[in-house]
Structure formats: structure tokens, C-alpha cells
Write a protein that holds these residues in place. Structure first.
Motif, PDB file in Angstrom:
ATOM      1  N   SER A  24      -5.658   8.453  -8.156  1.00 24.74           N
ATOM      2  CA  SER A  24      -5.769   8.060  -6.692  1.00 24.74           C
ATOM      3  C   SER A  24      -6.121   9.299  -5.800  1.00 24.74           C
ATOM      4  CB  SER A  24      -4.299   7.458  -6.356  1.00 24.74           C
ATOM      5  OG  SER A  24      -4.290   7.476  -4.869  1.00 24.74           O
ATOM      6  N   ILE A  67     -10.101   4.815   0.966  1.00 23.70           N
ATOM      7  CA  ILE A  67      -8.589   5.032   1.252  1.00 23.70           C
ATOM      8  C   ILE A  67      -7.886   3.563   0.660  1.00 23.70           C
ATOM      9  CG2 ILE A  67      -7.007   4.948   2.954  1.00 23.70           C
ATOM     10  CD1 ILE A  67      -9.288   6.825   4.622  1.00 23.70           C
ATOM     11  N   SER A  70      -7.396   3.681  -2.848  1.00 27.08           N
ATOM     12  CA  SER A  70      -6.412   4.972  -3.402  1.00 27.08           C
ATOM     13  C   SER A  70      -5.124   4.224  -3.334  1.00 27.08           C
ATOM     14  CB  SER A  70      -6.884   6.052  -2.546  1.00 27.08           C
ATOM     15  OG  SER A  70      -5.980   7.042  -2.934  1.00 27.08           O
ATOM     16  N   LEU A  71      -4.867   3.702  -2.179  1.00 26.79           N
ATOM     17  CA  LEU A  71      -3.554   3.168  -1.874  1.00 26.79           C
ATOM     18  C   LEU A  71      -3.108   2.153  -3.011  1.00 26.79           C
ATOM     19  CD1 LEU A  71      -3.603   2.925   1.986  1.00 26.79           C
ATOM     20  CD2 LEU A  71      -2.187   4.343   0.728  1.00 26.79           C
ATOM     21  N   GLU A  72      -3.934   1.368  -3.176  1.00 25.16           N
ATOM     22  CA  GLU A  72      -3.873   0.174  -4.173  1.00 25.16           C
ATOM     23  C   GLU A  72      -3.409   0.983  -5.644  1.00 25.16           C
ATOM     24  OE1 GLU A  72      -3.395  -2.819  -3.527  1.00 25.16           O
ATOM     25  OE2 GLU A  72      -4.261  -2.692  -1.563  1.00 25.16           O
ATOM     26  N   LEU A  74      -2.028   3.766  -6.002  1.00 29.19           N
ATOM     27  CA  LEU A  74      -0.679   4.209  -5.704  1.00 29.19           C
ATOM     28  C   LEU A  74       0.218   3.212  -6.066  1.00 29.19           C
ATOM     29  CD1 LEU A  74      -1.125   6.859  -3.189  1.00 29.19           C
ATOM     30  CD2 LEU A  74      -0.713   7.471  -5.434  1.00 29.19           C
ATOM     31  N   ARG A 101       2.291   0.770   2.841  1.00 28.87           N
ATOM     32  CA  ARG A 101       1.052   0.844   1.972  1.00 28.87           C
ATOM     33  C   ARG A 101       0.313  -0.533   2.158  1.00 28.87           C
ATOM     34  NH1 ARG A 101       2.140   4.273  -3.238  1.00 28.87           N
ATOM     35  NH2 ARG A 101       2.393   6.111  -2.098  1.00 28.87           N
ATOM     36  N   SER A 105      -2.935  -0.930   4.231  1.00 29.89           N
ATOM     37  CA  SER A 105      -4.077  -1.669   3.778  1.00 29.89           C
ATOM     38  C   SER A 105      -4.484  -2.673   4.399  1.00 29.89           C
ATOM     39  CB  SER A 105      -3.675  -2.022   2.338  1.00 29.89           C
ATOM     40  OG  SER A 105      -3.353  -1.098   1.466  1.00 29.89           O
TER      41      SER A 105
END
Length: 136
Positions: A24, A67, A70-72, A74, A101, A105
Motif C-alpha cells: 500500500s 490513493i 492504496s486505501l483498498e 489497506l 476509508r 474512497s
């Protein structure tokens, strides 16, 4: 028997969680590096500030997609971690993190989609204007 298997697999899952967290970070840094490079190149090459602003919107949307990814990643790591360590505190923390998140998102995705729709609309208008000019 099931506990023995889980006791054997938990260290492997811990490694997977750490690897996903690391991935991530790499995805996020990679998006920032590419976006930063594109921004600097854009600022040096575009003399027209309107075109530069449009390109900057594209760069911002590009960074937003990294971004989101990366959030997914995490979120996936947090889900795995909560499955292997199912304390009530971990589950509540996961729920809070997933909600935060997910909201981030959602709004990032919506902003990216709106910008892409605007760009598509601008391209369509430019095509229409081009057709009118060539006919006239």
C-alpha cells in the motif's frame, strides 16, 4: 486440529498483512512520484495556463486513483488482521477504519468520475466546435 492449523498459519498471515501494508505504501509513493514528475513536466512545457490547469486536474485524478488503490489494499490488510486476531477491540477498530476509508474512497472515486465526465464533455464540445468550423 483446527487450532493447530491456525497456530501454524497465523505467522504466515501476519507476514501477508505486513506485506499488504508495505505494498500500500509503495503504491501510494509510486502514484505521488509519477504525479509529481508529470506536474513538473507540465509546468515546464505548458505556456498556456488554461491547458496547464486542465492537465493538473488530470494529474490530480491520476493521483486520486493511486490513493484509492492504496486505501483498498489497506482495507484488505485490516480485514485479514481482524480475522486472525478477532478481539472485540480489533473488530471495532476495523469497523471504524473501514467506514472512514470507505467514505474517503467514495468521495475520491466520485471526484475522479466527475472530472473524467467533465473532460469527456469538454472533448465532445471541442469536436462539435471543430465540425462547425470545418462546415462553415
Amino acid at each position: 486440529m483446527g487450532h493447530q492449523i491456525m497456530d501454524f498459519l497465523i505467522p504466515a498471515f501476519d507476514i501477508v498483512v505486513v506485506a499488504l501494508n508495505f505494498l500500500s505504501i509503495i503504491v501510494l509513493i509510486w502514484g505521488v512520484v509519477i504525479s509529481g514528475y508529470d506536474f513538473i513536466r507540465s509546468e515546464l512545457l505548458h505556456e498556456d495556463h488554461v491547458r496547464a490547469a486542465r492537465h493538473n486536474n488530470f494529474i490530480r485524478n491520476f493521483l486520486g486513483s493511486y490513493i484509492l488503490l492504496s486505501l483498498e489494499i489497506l482495507i484488505a490488510a485490516d480485514i485479514i488482521e481482524s480475522i486472525i486476531n478477532p478481539t472485540m477491540e480489533d473488530i471495532l477498530r476495523l469497523a471504524a477504519v473501514v467506514v472512514i476509508r470507505t467514505v474517503i474512497s467514495y468521495f475520491l472515486h466520485r471526484e475522479i468520475q466527475d472530472a473524467l465526465d467533465d473532460e469527456e464533455h469538454n472533448l465532445e464540445q471541442a469536436r462539435r466546435k471543430s465540425r462547425k468550423t470545418s462546415k462553415g
